[in-house]
Scaffold this active site. Structure first.
Site, mmCIF file in Angstrom:
data_model
loop_
_atom_site.group_PDB
_atom_site.id
_atom_site.type_symbol
_atom_site.label_atom_id
_atom_site.label_comp_id
_atom_site.label_asym_id
_atom_site.label_seq_id
_atom_site.Cartn_x
_atom_site.Cartn_y
_atom_site.Cartn_z
ATOM 1 C CB CYS A 120 -1.018 0.082 1.318
ATOM 2 S SG CYS A 120 -2.063 -1.034 1.368
ATOM 3 C CB CYS B 155 2.361 0.969 4.264
ATOM 4 S SG CYS B 155 2.479 -0.128 5.920
ATOM 5 C CG ASP C 288 0.810 0.538 15.387
ATOM 6 O OD1 ASP C 288 1.887 0.147 15.225
ATOM 7 O OD2 ASP C 288 -0.481 0.552 14.460
ATOM 8 C CB CYS D 91 -9.030 25.061 21.518
ATOM 9 S SG CYS D 91 -10.382 24.576 19.238
ATOM 10 C CB CYS E 26 -9.887 18.309 19.995
ATOM 11 S SG CYS E 26 -8.393 17.916 19.169
ATOM 12 C CB CYS F 17 -6.101 22.284 14.252
ATOM 13 S SG CYS F 17 -6.916 23.175 15.171
#
Length: 419
Positions: free
Chosen positions: A27, A30, A287, A330, A336, A357
Site C-alpha cells: 500500500c 503504509c 504503534d 480552544c 479533542c 486542527c
C-alpha cells in the site's frame, strides 16, 4: 520535569506484531512497511514460540481482569492459523481464573480462507478488515507489490467472514483520494454488511522535507468536509433515536459529551495506556513510534507491567499533554485533547496544533449541537428508575436484544443500553 506517579497502570491491552512489518501488499501510504529497515537481521520476520508464550504469560499474569491481544502488522495472517491456535493455547494456560481474554485481528484479508473463518468464529476473534471503500477508492493505493488491484479479493474475504458469523469491522484509511467520497464509502460498507466502521485519517510526513505532509495525506480541509458528510450519513440512519451503524470515532466522541473516558486513545489527555510487542520481543511505547527512541525493552529480559509503568513510558505519555496555548484555550479541548501526537509532534520539534486542527474545528462546529442533544437524551434515559418492564425479566437469564430495556426507557434493549 516528570511528575511522580500516584497509581500504577494496569496492562489491559497488548498490540502484537508477530510478522513484524512484513506484508503481502505494498500500500502506497503504509507507514509500517519501512520498519523493515529497523530489523535487518533477517529478510523475513516471524515471532518464535518462546517469545509468543512469554508475551502472553506476562500480559495475563500481570494484566487486569480483562486483557485484549490486538494482532497487527504488517500482515499477521502471514503467520498461519497454527500460530494463532498456539496463541490461544497459551492464553488458556496462563490466564487467571475469572480473567476475560479478548483477541482482535487486523488483516488485509488476502489470506482469509474457510479454515481461517472457522478458527476466527470458533475463538470469537474480532476482525478488522482493511477496506477503503468501493473498487476505485480501495485500489487507488491498496495494491500488491506488482501494482495489481486487491479490491475483489478483500471484499470476497469480508463476505466470507460475515457469512461464517465472524465479527468483522471495516478499517478505512482517509487519504487525499478517498476523502472526496465520504457518502459513497459509507453506503458501500453498509451494503456489504460492515456496519461497524473505523476511519483512520492518513497523515504521514515527507521524510525529505521537515514538517511537510506526504502527498497521499488528506488535507485538513478535505478531512473536515469528509467528517461532516460522514456524520450526516450516520445520523440519517438512526432508527428510533439510536444508531444503526457504528463509527468508532463518533462513539468515542460521544463518550466525551457524557463524561465517560473515551475508548479511543487519541481523545485522552495522555498516551501510554498500551504496549507494542514486535516479532523479536522488542517492546515499544506505541504503534506509531516503533523506533529506537521509544524502545522500552524486550519480553525476554523485562516485564511488561514494569515497562508500562516505566519513567520512559510516562515521558512518552506526557508528551501528548504538552499542548500549545492555542489548544489550551480552544473551546473544543475536552473533545479533542490535541488529537494524536503523531499528527503534531512527529517532525515538528516544538508543540504546535494538530495538523488536522482545521478539520476538527470544522467538524465540532458542525456536530456539537447534535452530540449535545444525544448526550442529554442519554443522560435523561439513564436517570429514570427501573420500572416493572425491566423487573419482569428473569434474573437468571441474559437480556435478549429484542427484550424491553431494563433501564425503563420503553425501547428494545438493542436500541437503548444494548447499542
Amino acid at each position: 520535569m516528570i511528575p511522580t506517579r500516584k497509581h500504577a497502570k494496569t496492562l489491559d491491552c497488548v498490540l502484537i506484531k508477530p510478522a513484524g512489518p512484513d506484508c503481502n501488499l505494498a500500500c502506497r501510504y503504509c507507514f509500517y512497511l519501512p520498519k523493515q529497515e529497523q530489523f535487518p537481521e533477517t529478510p523475513t520476520h516471524r515471532m518464535s514460540p518462546q517469545i509468543l508464550e512469554e508475551t502472553v504469560r506476562q500480559a495475563l499474569q500481570g494484566g487486569g481482569e480483562e486483557v485484549v491481544f490486538a494482532w497487527q502488522g504488517g500482515e499477521p495472517t502471514l503467520m498461519g492459523v497454527a500460530f494463532f491456535e498456539q496463541a490461544v493455547e497459551f492464553e488458556q494456560r496462563h490466564g487467571r481464573d475469572g480473567q476475560v481474554v479478548g483477541n482482535g485481528l487486523q488483516t488485509n484479508g488476502l489470506l482469509i480462507d474457510d479454515r481461517w473463518c472457522r478458527f476466527l468464529r470458533q475463538i470469537d476473534f474480532l476482525v478488522g478488515v482493511s477496506l477503503d471503500g468501493p473498487a476505485h477508492v480501495h485500489n487507488h493505493y491498496r495494491v500488491t507489490r506488482g501494482g495489481r488491484p486487491t479490491w475483489e479479493r478483500v471484499v470476497a474475504a469480508a463476505r466470507r467472514m460475515l457469512d461464517t458469523g465472524v465479527q468483522v469491522n471495516a478499517l478505512t484509511v482517509v487519504n487525499d483520494y478517498s476523502a472526496c467520497y465520504a457518502c459513497e464509502i459509507y453506503e458501500f460498507l453498509k451494503e456489504i454488511g460492515l456496519r461497524h466502521m473505523q476511519f483512520i485519517p492518513c497523515c504521514e510526513w515527507d521524510p525529505h522535507r521537515s514538517g511537510v505532509p506526504a502527498p497521499f495525506s488528506a488535507s485538513p480541509a478535505q478531512l473536515g468536509v469528509f467528517l461532516c458528510t460522514l456524520f450526516d450519513c450516520w445520523l440519517a440512519d438512526f432508527d428510533d433515536g439510536a444508531p444503526t451503524t457504528f463509527v468508532r470515532w463518533f462513539d468515542s466522541l460521544f463518550a466525551t459529551y457524557v463524561r465517560v473516558p473515551p475508548p479511543e486513545c487519541t481523545l485522552l489527555p495522555e498516551c501510554g495506556r498500551y504496549l507494542v510487542v514486535e516479532h523479536n520481543g522488542d517492546v515499544f511505547s506505541c504503534d506509531f513510534y516503533v523506533e529506537p527512541t521509544w524502545k522500552l525493552g524486550n519480553v525476554l529480559t523485562d516485564d511488561l507491567a514494569d515497562l508500562l509503568n516505566s519513567l520512559q513510558q510516562e515521558r512518552f505519555g506526557l508528551r501528548k499533554a504538552a499542548l500549545p496555548r492555542a489548544c489550551l484555550e480552544c473551546r473544543w479541548l475536552t473533545q479533542c485533547r490535541g488529537g494524536c501526537p503523531k499528527e503534531r509532534l512527529r517532525v515538528l520539534a516544538e508543540a504546535k496544533p494538530n495538523y488536522f486542527c482545521e478539520a476538527y474545528r470544522m467538524f465540532f462546529a458542525h456536530a456539537d449541537g447534535r452530540f449535545r442533544a444525544l448526550a442529554d437524551e442519554w443522560t435523561q434515559t439513564r436517570s429514570k428508575p427501573v420500572k416493572a418492564v425491566g423487573a419482569t425479566l428473569p434474573t437468571d437469564r441474559r437480556i435478549g436484544r429484542n427484550d424491553p430495556c431494563p433501564c425503563g426507557s420503553g425501547r428494545k434493549y438493542k436500541r437503548c443500553c444494548g447499542s
